[in-house]
Write a protein that holds these residues in place. Structure first.
Motif: not given
Length: 334
Positions: A138-144, A247-262, A268-272
């Motif tokens: 699944y994917e997450l759309h985060t708050l800033p 610096k890459l994520v501060e203040g940003k709303s991220l899209r995170v593709l979740i593959y599972g848990e460690d 565990v995910g890919d972060v955009y």
């Protein structure tokens, strides 16, 4: 628009470091002060239609052409969500907006604000995938994201609003009740009770977060960036890796593709971030290793090789120690 620019100008000036750095022709030292100067000049242009004094000494085109640039840059700034906060983000906005203009003008404008020149920027090849890759659950759309949520160069804590359809149906009843009671307690100015209720919410892995003068109930996710392993905080280059991720994520709303848990219960995910694949940036800047024991993607291996060849980031050292080996030694020493 003016308020946004003024806010950014103030923010950047407050975070200008006192470290000795060479001054750019605009009279600023820290790169974030260059972003502030750029924001200030855009605000000035919006009000007066005047380009900054002294710019003509660093570019080859006429003042009429310069006015044309600032019109385009002002519009690009308005459309950017969020607007640039770092020197690299501001440089990319200028380069993308003026890509059909003379190279000498673009580089002169960047130098005027002491911003990175095109050849110093990392070229990114990967954007957000058009469809979910295989194995994504699944994917997450985060708050800033708050910079304090970055624990090291490969782990962050994010929050997802419970208004998200995926979250709204699974809020624990005790959290819902506590959130309602907390809101009522705050309305009655019973802040001690409100704080006690918020602690109950936090204990359930949720938090009430203020955003744009509103309070948002959100679920907490600890995210491990898939496929990379950054130096631990106490290792050489650990601090720099953490700062780069912040610096890459501060203040940003991220899209995170979740593959599972460690095994540490992290997701565990890919972060955009604003379309940028964060793992790619971390590898190309030499802020992390490709974690090949857990991720076999060839592009990640190639991005690490690219950084090694350029000797950037941690690869400027002759024999940087792999984080997994460092952790193994720490465990054996106990």
């Amino acid at each position: 628009m003016g308020n946004v620019l003024r806010s950014l100008h103030k923010h950047c000036c407050e975070h200008t470091t006192a470290e000795s750095q060479s001054l750019g022709p605009h009279g600023v030292s820290a790169q974030n002060a260059g972003v502030s100067a750029f924001a200030r000049d855009l605000l000035h242009f919006e009000v007066t239609s005047q380009v900054p004094e002294g710019l003509g000494k660093h570019v080859v085109s006429s003042k009429k052409a310069q006015s044309n640039w600032y019109n385009k840059l002002l519009q690009a700034w308005k459309e950017a969500k969020p607007p640039p906060k770092t020197a690299e983000e501001a440089a990319r906005l200028i380069i993308a907006t003026l890509k059909r203009h003379h190279k000498a003008d673009v580089e002169g404008l960047l130098a005027f604000y002491n911003l990175p020149l095109p050849h110093t920027l990392v070229e990114l090849s990967t954007g957000v995938p058009p469809k979910l890759p295989d194995w994504v659950k699944y994917e997450l759309h985060t708050l800033p994201v708050n910079a304090k949520a970055v624990s090291d160069g490969d782990s962050i804590t994010v929050y997802v609003s419970t208004t998200d359809p995926r979250e709204s149906s699974s809020i624990p009843r005790e959290v819902q009740i506590a959130a309602i009671q907390r809101s009522k307690a705050r309305a009655e100015k019973n802040y001690a009770k409100a704080d006690a209720l918020h602690k109950k919410i936090i204990d359930q892995n949720y938090r009430v977060i203020p955003i744009r003068n509103e309070e948002v109930l959100a679920k907490k996710y600890r995210v491990r960036l898939r496929g990379i392993d950054a130096p631990e905080s106490s290792m050489p280059y650990g601090k720099q890796a953490k700062e780069e991720l912040a610096k890459l994520v501060e203040g940003k709303s991220l899209r995170v593709l979740i593959y599972g848990e460690d095994r540490y219960n992290r997701y565990v995910g890919d972060v955009y971030s604003n379309g940028t694949f964060v793992q790619e940036m971390m590898l190309k800047k030499g802020c992390a290793w490709h974690y090949k024991a857990y991720d076999k993607r060839t592009e990640l291996a190639n991005w690490e090789k690219e950084a090694r060849a350029k000797q950037v980031g941690l690869w400027a050292s002759k024999n940087p120690e792999e984080p997994w080996e460092w952790r193994k030694k720490k465990c054996q020493a106990r």
